[in-house]
Structures are given as C-alpha cells and as structure tokens.
Design a protein around this motif. Structure first.
Motif, short mmCIF file in Angstrom:
data_model
loop_
_atom_site.label_atom_id
_atom_site.label_comp_id
_atom_site.label_asym_id
_atom_site.label_seq_id
_atom_site.Cartn_x
_atom_site.Cartn_y
_atom_site.Cartn_z
N ASP A 77 -2.49 -12.06 1.69
CA ASP A 77 -2.39 -10.91 3.04
C ASP A 77 -2.06 -9.65 2.33
OD1 ASP A 77 -3.03 -12.67 4.98
OD2 ASP A 77 -1.13 -13.68 4.74
N ILE A 78 -2.34 -8.49 2.94
CA ILE A 78 -1.51 -7.16 2.60
C ILE A 78 -0.50 -7.10 3.31
CG2 ILE A 78 -2.17 -4.84 2.00
CD1 ILE A 78 -5.13 -5.58 1.61
N LEU A 79 0.69 -6.96 2.82
CA LEU A 79 1.85 -6.60 3.79
C LEU A 79 2.52 -5.46 3.74
CD1 LEU A 79 4.00 -9.70 2.00
CD2 LEU A 79 2.37 -9.79 4.04
N ALA A 80 2.15 -4.41 2.84
CA ALA A 80 2.30 -2.94 3.12
C ALA A 80 1.30 -2.32 2.13
CB ALA A 80 3.91 -2.75 2.49
N CYS A 81 0.93 -1.32 2.58
CA CYS A 81 0.10 -0.19 1.63
C CYS A 81 0.54 1.15 2.12
CB CYS A 81 -1.47 -0.54 1.99
SG CYS A 81 -2.50 0.35 1.18
N LEU A 86 3.00 2.40 -3.02
CA LEU A 86 3.57 1.15 -3.10
C LEU A 86 2.38 -0.09 -2.40
CD1 LEU A 86 5.70 -0.94 -2.70
CD2 LEU A 86 6.13 -0.22 -0.45
N LEU A 87 2.25 -1.03 -3.05
CA LEU A 87 1.16 -2.13 -2.36
C LEU A 87 1.99 -3.26 -2.59
CD1 LEU A 87 -1.44 -2.46 -1.48
CD2 LEU A 87 -2.24 -3.13 -3.74
N ARG A 88 1.96 -4.10 -1.47
CA ARG A 88 2.81 -5.46 -1.27
C ARG A 88 1.97 -6.30 -0.81
NH1 ARG A 88 6.95 -4.16 1.88
NH2 ARG A 88 8.07 -3.38 0.20
N LEU A 89 1.76 -7.56 -1.29
CA LEU A 89 0.79 -8.56 -0.72
C LEU A 89 1.14 -10.01 -1.11
CD1 LEU A 89 -0.87 -8.91 -3.58
CD2 LEU A 89 -2.02 -6.90 -2.97
N THR A 90 0.82 -10.76 -0.39
CA THR A 90 0.78 -12.28 -0.91
C THR A 90 -0.25 -12.65 -2.04
OG1 THR A 90 -0.50 -13.25 0.80
CG2 THR A 90 1.83 -13.05 1.57
N PHE A 91 -0.19 -13.43 -2.87
CA PHE A 91 -0.87 -13.74 -3.95
C PHE A 91 -1.08 -15.04 -4.25
CE2 PHE A 91 -3.03 -13.27 -8.17
CZ PHE A 91 -3.66 -12.24 -8.10
N GLY A 92 -2.46 -15.64 -3.62
CA GLY A 92 -2.35 -17.16 -4.04
C GLY A 92 -1.59 -18.06 -3.04
N GLY A 93 -1.09 -17.59 -2.34
CA GLY A 93 -0.39 -18.36 -1.26
C GLY A 93 0.79 -17.50 -0.50
N PRO A 94 1.33 -18.06 0.79
CA PRO A 94 2.37 -17.05 1.38
C PRO A 94 3.61 -16.77 0.84
CG PRO A 94 1.93 -19.39 2.34
CD PRO A 94 0.95 -19.22 1.40
N LEU A 95 4.05 -17.75 -0.23
CA LEU A 95 5.38 -17.46 -0.74
C LEU A 95 5.41 -16.99 -2.07
CD1 LEU A 95 7.00 -20.97 0.30
CD2 LEU A 95 6.95 -19.08 1.43
N LEU A 102 4.14 2.58 -7.74
CA LEU A 102 3.76 3.57 -8.86
C LEU A 102 4.58 4.87 -8.54
CD1 LEU A 102 1.06 1.95 -7.70
CD2 LEU A 102 -0.25 3.78 -9.00
N SER A 103 4.95 5.52 -9.70
CA SER A 103 5.71 6.66 -9.67
C SER A 103 5.11 7.83 -10.88
CB SER A 103 7.15 6.53 -9.79
OG SER A 103 7.30 5.87 -11.05
N PRO A 104 5.51 9.02 -10.70
CA PRO A 104 4.97 9.89 -11.50
C PRO A 104 5.73 9.90 -12.71
CG PRO A 104 5.12 11.04 -9.34
CD PRO A 104 5.88 9.61 -9.44
N ASP A 105 5.13 10.15 -14.00
CA ASP A 105 6.01 10.14 -15.12
C ASP A 105 5.55 11.41 -15.86
OD1 ASP A 105 8.07 8.40 -17.18
OD2 ASP A 105 6.48 9.18 -18.26
N GLY A 106 5.78 12.61 -15.48
CA GLY A 106 5.41 13.65 -16.03
C GLY A 106 4.07 14.25 -15.17
N ALA A 107 3.51 15.17 -15.42
CA ALA A 107 2.04 15.78 -14.59
C ALA A 107 1.17 14.84 -14.57
CB ALA A 107 1.95 17.15 -15.18
N GLU A 108 0.76 14.29 -15.81
CA GLU A 108 -0.44 13.47 -15.72
C GLU A 108 -0.40 12.12 -16.17
OE1 GLU A 108 -3.48 14.17 -14.61
OE2 GLU A 108 -2.66 15.95 -13.58
N ARG A 109 0.71 11.60 -15.93
CA ARG A 109 1.26 10.18 -16.36
C ARG A 109 1.83 9.46 -15.23
NH1 ARG A 109 1.71 8.91 -21.80
NH2 ARG A 109 3.75 8.09 -21.76
N THR A 110 1.62 8.14 -15.23
CA THR A 110 1.92 7.24 -14.12
C THR A 110 2.70 6.05 -14.58
OG1 THR A 110 0.41 8.02 -12.55
CG2 THR A 110 1.25 6.01 -11.86
#
Length: 206
Positions: A77-81, A86-95, A102-110
């Motif tokens: 399930d996709i819990l937050a997008c 930010l992307l938060r989800l369940t993966f393979g089971g509800p628990l 993701l955050s910038p690390d300079g102009a063209e780096r993440t």
C-alpha cells in the motif's frame, strides 16, 4: 564494467532497534548521493516506465492511498506520496514499512535515504537486516547505473551477472559487519542470518 568496491563504498548503512507503534522494531537505513536533480531521481523511483528499466515492472494505483505490485516481487500500500521528497509504503506485508526520502545535495545531486522497519517479532534481532540489506544494496546499485545511462535490456537478468553476484556477495559480508557493530544481535543470530542471507542472495558465490 561495475566498479564493485566503489559502488559498495558509496552506500551508507546502519541497523538499529527501537520503539515503533505497538512495540519494538528493527530498522535498516541506507543512504547514497546520486548525480541528478531531485526531480529526476524522484521520477526514476516513481515513473512506471522508468522503474521497469532498472528494477521491476510495476502495476497498480500509484498514488497515496493506492496499491502497487512489483512483477515477481513484493507489493503493498502507498501510505504517503509527496513529490519529489517523500514516499512511504508497505512492502510485502502490512507491518513491513519502507520510507524513501530525497533531498538536494547541491544543484545537480540528490541524497536518497531508504528506511525499512519491521517489528522485532519479524526480524527477531538486528540480524534480520541480513534478509533485506543486500537486496536494497542491489537496488541502490541498479539505480546508480540507470542514472548514469547504463540501461539493461533485462534488469532482472543483469542482477544475475557475474559482476552483480560478486557485488552481492561482498554486500552480505558488509551487512554482517554493520550488524556486528550495531550491537543489535547476538553472534549466534548473526551467524545463522549470514548463512541464510548467502543462500538467498549469493547461493553460487557462498
């Protein structure tokens, strides 16, 4: 050609135990800086046409509140997008909870951080990190190669190449060291999890 040592060293890894809703959990945290603006890395992680070129084909209702399914792998399930950070989800089971930040690390780096948390009842100890950590390392590698323009015709088959198998073997041993340093598991638990991790991720290399 994959620079195996360089790719492994580019990933930061931690394992921890701590309180979660309903009890105690085990968390693995991976971090890496990628070349590319945040919006581009976000698209590589969330656009189905791009995801299938480095990870797995994905289907579903890909929005907050929707569900996803990776072909031949986990779903959830996709819990937050919250593009592109930010992307938060369940993966393979509800628990089993995965959060991508993701955050910038300079102009063209993440900077990408992936946090995967499960209840202690599932992981049993910090040694449970050995069941997921090497797999996430492989995903971080595949994403790096994709962002560098290295696109495999069949990403799943590419993950079974001799270089990729060597990468995974070394990854298992690195995760053993990370768990040992974390103090979250007893030596016998780590030894048992290492054996299972090698059988799962690097059976021909073990």
């Amino acid at each position: 050609m994959i620079e195996i040592a360089e790719q492994l060293e580019a990933i930061q890894r931690t394992v921890s135990r701590g309180p979660i809703e309903g009890g105690e959990g085990v968390t693995v945290l991976l971090g890496r800086v990628y070349d590319g603006a945040v919006e581009d890395v976000w698209a590589a992680l969330t656009d189905p046409e791009r995801i299938r070129r480095w990870f797995y084909p994905v289907s579903g209702d890909l929005r907050a509140g929707g569900k996803f399914q990776l072909e031949g792998n986990a779903g959830g399930d996709i819990l937050a997008c919250e593009p592109p950070h930010l992307l938060r989800l369940t993966f393979g089971g509800p628990l089993s909870l995965v959060e991508l930040r993701l955050s910038p690390d300079g102009a063209e780096r993440t900077r990408l951080e992936l946090e995967h948390t499960v209840p202690i009842e599932m992981a049993r100890s910090g040694a449970g990190a050995l069941y997921v950590g090497p797999g996430w390392d492989g995903a971080f590698l595949a994403l790096a190669l994709f962002l560098q323009g290295v696109v495999a015709e069949d990403p799943v088959a590419a993950a079974s190449s001799p270089e990729a198998r060597e990468f995974t073997l070394r990854s298992v041993h690195i995760w053993v060291s990370v768990v040992e340093a974390s103090g979250t598991a007893e030596p016998e638990d780590i030894a048992a999890a290492k054996e299972m991790s090698l059988a799962q991720f690097a059976p021909e290399q073990a």
